[in-house]
Design a protein around this motif. Structure first.
Motif, short mmCIF file in Angstrom:
data_model
loop_
_atom_site.label_atom_id
_atom_site.label_comp_id
_atom_site.label_asym_id
_atom_site.label_seq_id
_atom_site.Cartn_x
_atom_site.Cartn_y
_atom_site.Cartn_z
N ARG A 92 36.61 -13.70 47.68
CA ARG A 92 37.13 -12.36 47.95
C ARG A 92 36.43 -11.74 49.16
O ARG A 92 37.07 -11.07 49.98
CB ARG A 92 36.92 -11.47 46.72
N LEU A 93 35.12 -11.95 49.28
CA LEU A 93 34.40 -11.44 50.45
C LEU A 93 34.91 -12.09 51.74
O LEU A 93 35.05 -11.42 52.77
CB LEU A 93 32.89 -11.70 50.29
N LYS A 94 35.19 -13.39 51.67
CA LYS A 94 35.69 -14.08 52.86
C LYS A 94 37.06 -13.52 53.26
O LYS A 94 37.32 -13.29 54.46
CB LYS A 94 35.78 -15.58 52.59
N ASP A 95 37.92 -13.29 52.30
CA ASP A 95 39.24 -12.74 52.61
C ASP A 95 39.14 -11.32 53.16
O ASP A 95 39.98 -10.90 53.96
CB ASP A 95 40.13 -12.75 51.36
N ALA A 96 38.09 -10.59 52.76
CA ALA A 96 37.91 -9.22 53.23
C ALA A 96 37.16 -9.16 54.55
O ALA A 96 36.93 -8.07 55.09
CB ALA A 96 37.16 -8.40 52.18
N GLY A 97 36.76 -10.33 55.09
CA GLY A 97 36.01 -10.35 56.33
C GLY A 97 34.58 -9.88 56.20
O GLY A 97 33.95 -9.47 57.18
N LYS A 98 34.03 -9.95 54.98
CA LYS A 98 32.69 -9.44 54.72
C LYS A 98 31.69 -10.54 54.36
O LYS A 98 30.57 -10.26 53.96
CB LYS A 98 32.73 -8.41 53.58
N LEU A 99 32.10 -11.79 54.51
CA LEU A 99 31.24 -12.90 54.12
C LEU A 99 30.15 -13.12 55.18
O LEU A 99 30.44 -13.22 56.37
CB LEU A 99 32.06 -14.18 53.95
N GLU A 100 28.91 -13.22 54.72
CA GLU A 100 27.79 -13.52 55.59
C GLU A 100 27.37 -14.97 55.42
O GLU A 100 27.61 -15.58 54.37
CB GLU A 100 26.62 -12.58 55.30
N ARG A 101 26.71 -15.52 56.44
CA ARG A 101 26.41 -16.95 56.46
C ARG A 101 25.63 -17.39 55.23
O ARG A 101 25.93 -18.42 54.63
CB ARG A 101 25.61 -17.30 57.72
N HIS A 102 24.64 -16.62 54.83
CA HIS A 102 23.79 -17.05 53.71
C HIS A 102 24.57 -17.12 52.39
O HIS A 102 24.19 -17.86 51.48
CB HIS A 102 22.59 -16.12 53.56
N MET A 103 25.66 -16.37 52.29
CA MET A 103 26.42 -16.36 51.04
C MET A 103 27.07 -17.71 50.77
O MET A 103 27.19 -18.14 49.62
CB MET A 103 27.49 -15.26 51.11
N ILE A 104 27.50 -18.37 51.83
CA ILE A 104 28.08 -19.70 51.66
C ILE A 104 27.02 -20.68 51.14
O ILE A 104 27.31 -21.55 50.31
CB ILE A 104 28.70 -20.19 52.98
N SER A 105 25.79 -20.53 51.60
CA SER A 105 24.71 -21.39 51.10
C SER A 105 24.46 -21.13 49.61
O SER A 105 24.15 -22.05 48.86
CB SER A 105 23.43 -21.15 51.90
N VAL A 106 24.58 -19.86 49.18
CA VAL A 106 24.45 -19.55 47.75
C VAL A 106 25.47 -20.35 46.96
O VAL A 106 25.16 -21.00 45.95
CB VAL A 106 24.63 -18.04 47.49
N GLY A 107 26.72 -20.32 47.41
CA GLY A 107 27.78 -20.99 46.68
C GLY A 107 27.65 -22.50 46.69
O GLY A 107 27.76 -23.15 45.65
N LYS A 108 27.39 -23.08 47.87
CA LYS A 108 27.31 -24.53 47.97
C LYS A 108 26.13 -25.07 47.19
O LYS A 108 26.24 -26.03 46.42
CB LYS A 108 27.21 -24.93 49.44
N LEU A 109 24.97 -24.43 47.33
CA LEU A 109 23.76 -24.89 46.65
C LEU A 109 23.89 -24.76 45.14
O LEU A 109 23.66 -25.71 44.38
CB LEU A 109 22.55 -24.09 47.15
N ASN A 110 24.29 -23.60 44.68
CA ASN A 110 24.34 -23.36 43.24
C ASN A 110 25.41 -24.20 42.55
O ASN A 110 25.15 -24.84 41.53
CB ASN A 110 24.61 -21.88 42.96
N ASN A 111 26.61 -24.20 43.10
CA ASN A 111 27.70 -24.84 42.37
C ASN A 111 27.64 -26.36 42.42
O ASN A 111 28.08 -27.02 41.47
CB ASN A 111 29.04 -24.31 42.87
N CYS A 112 27.10 -26.94 43.49
CA CYS A 112 26.87 -28.39 43.46
C CYS A 112 25.79 -28.74 42.45
O CYS A 112 25.90 -29.73 41.72
CB CYS A 112 26.46 -28.89 44.85
N ARG A 113 24.76 -27.93 42.41
CA ARG A 113 23.65 -28.18 41.49
C ARG A 113 24.12 -28.13 40.04
O ARG A 113 23.83 -29.04 39.25
CB ARG A 113 22.55 -27.15 41.74
N ILE A 114 24.86 -27.08 39.69
CA ILE A 114 25.28 -26.97 38.29
C ILE A 114 26.35 -28.01 37.96
O ILE A 114 26.42 -28.48 36.81
CB ILE A 114 25.78 -25.56 37.95
N ALA A 115 27.17 -28.39 38.94
CA ALA A 115 28.21 -29.38 38.67
C ALA A 115 27.61 -30.72 38.29
O ALA A 115 28.07 -31.39 37.34
CB ALA A 115 29.12 -29.53 39.88
N ILE A 116 26.58 -31.13 39.01
CA ILE A 116 25.92 -32.39 38.67
C ILE A 116 25.26 -32.30 37.30
O ILE A 116 25.36 -33.23 36.47
CB ILE A 116 24.89 -32.77 39.75
#
Length: 386
Positions: free
Chosen positions: A306-330
């Motif tokens: 939703r932040l990305k669609d609103a043009g409010k996404l910051e670079r570090h936020m993508i790292s939050v998503g990639k790091l956390n969700n890959c970690r929990i998926a494994i």
């Protein structure tokens, strides 16, 4: 999203259009991928025959507007990646390499002529692209790349090598990043150019229904028209990588969700000591923990989308998503496997395949360490990369 793990009515957070897209992609996965993925994975085959069907669904470059692309929202793109990865990470990776990397590079940094020439054909699946950034000696540190492009009259001479490049052996064009006297630049390299070579990296224990390659460039002659004019620094490929990282934030949850659903179904059917595994407290604890992480990961992915669609996404936020969700998926896949016991290592169950694939997903588009340092820098203001 109307799944077994949904403890918070997450489906209510999605629009009717988003749910309809999910259902279309899920139907495709159920019909074309699930019945065949065990065979593709065991034989280490990427099924090129499904590319036209993916294109017909609008999955190739689906977040790009115009040029024959679907122009979908970021959340819709994420939903599609999640459904594809519930089928297999390798097949989601194809869409990511084609759309988030190769097509995005042209859409973001290409000339109008390049966009008109390549994007419609790539959206239709008639032209396949790959993205050459990682090298044999430069992975997490792309600034250390050794591939070089030297001006030669009104053109360029390209030399070097790239490694772990998805789709290289079936690609028609390669987006190649190289050092020049003017800084890092991007080039659209025809794969039939003299001096271009692509070799598949195998055998692999992960991403077996996908294609990873090593590319070599031996005095390839390029014209100025082959250069991406908008790519004037190392920031350009990172903008493409962030598109792929965003897709992984959603996609990894698809693999985890499938593993959870397999484990939950098995627990309800498998009996030990005269009762189903699901009736044991420890099994319920495992299922609850997995479901909690899936819910949190889904909320995280949705917020980032939703932040990305609103043009409010910051670079570090993508790292939050990639790091956390890959970690929990494994972690979810590993826990789900324990519920199946020895049966969990068989290929006719999806869990170990997902777990093996996720080891690759966790590494590419930024390792845990890289994303940790990005977040560390955001929190402290200190650059700890060197």
């Amino acid at each position: 999203m109307s799944d077994l793990f949904d403890l918070l009515n997450l489906e209510a957070e999605y629009s009717a259009e988003e749910i309809a897209l999910r259902d279309r992609v899920r139907e495709f996965v159920d019909r074309r991928i699930r019945p065949n993925i065990t065979d593709w994975y065991e034989r280490a085959v990427f099924p090129t025959e499904i590319i036209p069907e993916m294109a017909e669904l609008g999955l190739l470059g689906m977040h790009i507007k115009g040029y024959g692309c679907a122009g979908r929202s970021s959340v819709e793109y994420g939903i599609a990646m999640q459904e594809l990865e519930a089928g297999d990470s390798g097949l989601r990776t194809f869409v990511s390499v084609q759309g988030s990397l190769a097509m995005s590079a042209i859409a973001k940094h290409g000339s109008e002529e390049q966009k008109q020439k390549f994007l419609p054909e790539m959206a239709a699946g008639r032209v396949i692209g790959c993205f050459g950034l990682t090298e044999p000696n430069a992975g997490s540190d792309p600034a250390g790349m050794e591939t070089v492009a030297v001006r030669d009259g009104d053109g360029w001479i390209l030399n070097g090598a790239k490694r772990w490049i998805g789709l290289g052996t079936i690609a028609d064009i390669a987006i190649v990043w190289a050092r020049t006297d003017e800084g890092v630049r991007g080039f659209i390299v025809p794969t039939d150019a003299e001096g271009f070579k692509a070799v598949a990296l195998e055998p692999k224990m992960s991403m077996r229904a996908s294609i990873q390659t090593e590319l070599t460039f031996d005095n390839i002659r390029l014209t100025e028209a082959d250069r991406l004019p908008g790519a004037t620094s190392l920031r350009a490929p990172f903008e493409c990588l962030n598109e792929a990282r965003f897709g992984i934030t959603f996609g990894a949850l698809g693999a985890a969700r499938d593993a959870f659903e397999v484990a939950a179904k098995y627990a309800g059917e498998r009996k030990q000591f005269d009762k189903p595994l699901a009736a044991f407290q420890l099994t319920q604890q495992k299922l609850v923990n997995m479901a909690l992480e899936l819910n949190k990961g889904q909320l995280l992915a949705l917020q980032i989308g939703r932040l990305k669609d609103a043009g409010k996404l910051e670079r570090h936020m993508i790292s939050v998503g990639k790091l956390n969700n890959c970690r929990i998926a494994i972690d979810i896949c590993r826990e789900a496997r324990t519920i199946l016991g020895g049966n969990g290592i068989l290929l006719d169950q999806s869990i170990m395949r997902h777990a093996n694939n996720l080891e690759s997903v966790r590494t590419y588009e930024g390792t845990d360490e890289v994303h940790t340092l990005i977040l560390g820098q955001h929190l402290t203001g200190e650059n700890a990369f060197a």
